[in-house]
Design a protein around this motif. Structure first.
Motif, PDB file in Angstrom:
ATOM      1  N   MET A   1       3.475   4.666  -3.803  1.00 16.58           N
ATOM      2  CA  MET A   1       2.476   4.012  -2.961  1.00 16.58           C
ATOM      3  C   MET A   1       2.764   4.270  -1.484  1.00 16.58           C
ATOM      4  N   LEU A   2       4.008   4.062  -1.066  1.00 17.74           N
ATOM      5  CA  LEU A   2       4.366   4.245   0.339  1.00 17.74           C
ATOM      6  C   LEU A   2       4.355   5.711   0.756  1.00 17.74           C
ATOM      7  N   ALA A   3       4.480   6.613  -0.222  1.00 19.17           N
ATOM      8  CA  ALA A   3       4.464   8.049   0.073  1.00 19.17           C
ATOM      9  C   ALA A   3       3.052   8.621   0.124  1.00 19.17           C
ATOM     10  N   GLY A   4       2.044   7.782  -0.125  1.00 17.13           N
ATOM     11  CA  GLY A   4       0.667   8.256  -0.099  1.00 17.13           C
ATOM     12  C   GLY A   4       0.254   8.989  -1.356  1.00 17.13           C
ATOM     13  N   GLU A   5       0.992   8.775  -2.449  1.00 16.42           N
ATOM     14  CA  GLU A   5       0.696   9.440  -3.717  1.00 16.42           C
ATOM     15  C   GLU A   5       0.040   8.457  -4.684  1.00 16.42           C
ATOM     16  N   LEU A   6      -0.482   8.987  -5.789  1.00 13.76           N
ATOM     17  CA  LEU A   6      -1.085   8.114  -6.793  1.00 13.76           C
ATOM     18  C   LEU A   6      -0.039   7.157  -7.372  1.00 13.76           C
ATOM     19  N   TYR A   7      -0.486   5.936  -7.650  1.00 15.30           N
ATOM     20  CA  TYR A   7       0.413   4.940  -8.233  1.00 15.30           C
ATOM     21  C   TYR A   7      -0.409   3.931  -9.026  1.00 15.30           C
ATOM     22  N   LEU A   8       0.285   3.174  -9.864  1.00 18.44           N
ATOM     23  CA  LEU A   8      -0.325   2.075 -10.604  1.00 18.44           C
ATOM     24  C   LEU A   8       0.183   0.760 -10.021  1.00 18.44           C
ATOM     25  N   ALA A   9      -0.708  -0.023  -9.446  1.00 20.25           N
ATOM     26  CA  ALA A   9      -0.297  -1.296  -8.853  1.00 20.25           C
ATOM     27  C   ALA A   9       0.306  -2.224  -9.901  1.00 20.25           C
ATOM     28  N   SER A  10      -0.199  -2.157 -11.125  1.00 20.57           N
ATOM     29  CA  SER A  10       0.291  -3.039 -12.186  1.00 20.57           C
ATOM     30  C   SER A  10       1.716  -2.712 -12.607  1.00 20.57           C
ATOM     31  N   ASP A  11       2.208  -1.507 -12.257  1.00 19.04           N
ATOM     32  CA  ASP A  11       3.565  -1.111 -12.638  1.00 19.04           C
ATOM     33  C   ASP A  11       4.574  -1.282 -11.501  1.00 19.04           C
ATOM     34  N   ILE A  12       4.147  -1.860 -10.392  1.00 28.25           N
ATOM     35  CA  ILE A  12       5.097  -2.150  -9.316  1.00 28.25           C
ATOM     36  C   ILE A  12       5.959  -3.332  -9.737  1.00 28.25           C
ATOM     37  N   SER A  13       7.257  -3.181  -9.600  1.00 31.95           N
ATOM     38  CA  SER A  13       8.183  -4.207 -10.078  1.00 31.95           C
ATOM     39  C   SER A  13       7.997  -5.514  -9.322  1.00 31.95           C
ATOM     40  N   ALA A  14       8.407  -6.604  -9.955  1.00 28.20           N
ATOM     41  CA  ALA A  14       8.262  -7.935  -9.357  1.00 28.20           C
ATOM     42  C   ALA A  14       8.969  -8.015  -8.009  1.00 28.20           C
ATOM     43  N   HIS A  15      10.078  -7.293  -7.872  1.00 26.52           N
ATOM     44  CA  HIS A  15      10.851  -7.308  -6.629  1.00 26.52           C
ATOM     45  C   HIS A  15      10.023  -6.801  -5.451  1.00 26.52           C
ATOM     46  N   HIS A  16       9.095  -5.880  -5.723  1.00 30.46           N
ATOM     47  CA  HIS A  16       8.309  -5.265  -4.653  1.00 30.46           C
ATOM     48  C   HIS A  16       6.883  -5.808  -4.576  1.00 30.46           C
TER      49      HIS A  16
END
Length: 218
Positions: free
Chosen positions: A10-25
């Protein structure tokens, strides 16, 4: 670490899944601070500023964001000194929003770093991306404007109220419209006229204060 993969993407400007971001982040802390700020009475500006300094990744001296304000994470927003934003501003900071010194932002301005794929099939997989926004020193953004992902606004430029900024803004110019286009450059006459107006203000105020002081002495 694998559990940080989507957050780093996400921070690198690449594709990501918001639902898979860990609870810590996750963005929960930012949302909670946002709620505290928006519920703080207006007659407690010191408390509001302290909470905003905790919310944003960087918050320079003499800064103030008029509540209510809205963020995604908050910590991805870096704000310089002598910053002011009026009420109802939105910082959708899945990527970084970097704002320079002496920047003024009108009410209901939105900074959108988030984007979604054009291809509907990929979009339906809930993949998304974010691109950083950079606002250089001495910029003024008029109310109800929208700044889209990946935009840089050059130093000393003005974004007219109600604009949708889809392309980078050069320095020292006025842009406006949807999509925003350069209306004109800020020129020497602008500097001369406004410096003259400021000088007239200072002289009139000095005379008014002098007259008031004279009346008090009498």
């Amino acid at each position: 670490m694998a559990e940080d993969f989507d957050y780093q993407s996400m921070l690198a400007g690449e594709l990501y899944l918001a639902s898979d971001i860990s609870a810590h982040h996750q963005s929960t802390k930012g949302k909670m601070l946002q709620q505290k700020i928006n519920q703080t009475p207006f007659d407690q500006p010191e408390t509001i500023v302290a909470l905003e300094a905790e919310l944003f990744g960087q918050f320079g001296k003499h800064g103030f964001v008029q509540p209510p304000l809205y963020v995604d994470y908050g910590r991805h927003v870096e704000i310089g000194e002598h910053f002011y934003a009026n009420m109802d501003c939105l910082f959708l900071d899945v990527n970084r929003i970097i704002i320079g010194d002496h920047v003024m932002v009108g009410p209901r301005v939105s900074f959108y770093t988030a984007g979604h794929p054009i291809d509907a099939a990929i979009r339906s997989q809930e993949l998304e991306f974010g691109l950083p926004i950079i606002v250089k020193d001495h910029v003024w953004i008029g109310g109800n404007s929208t700044i889209l992902p990946g935009i840089t606004i050059g130093a000393r430029s003005i974004v007219a109220a109600g604009s949708v900024v889809t392309k980078d803004v050069p320095e020292d110019c006025i842009v406006g419209g949807n999509p925003a286009r350069v209306i004109r450059k800020i020129n020497d006459k602008d500097h001369h006229d406004w410096q003259e107006a400021a000088q007239q203000y200072r002289e009139k105020k000095s005379r008014a204060l002098g007259a008031a002081h004279s009346i008090i002495k009498e």
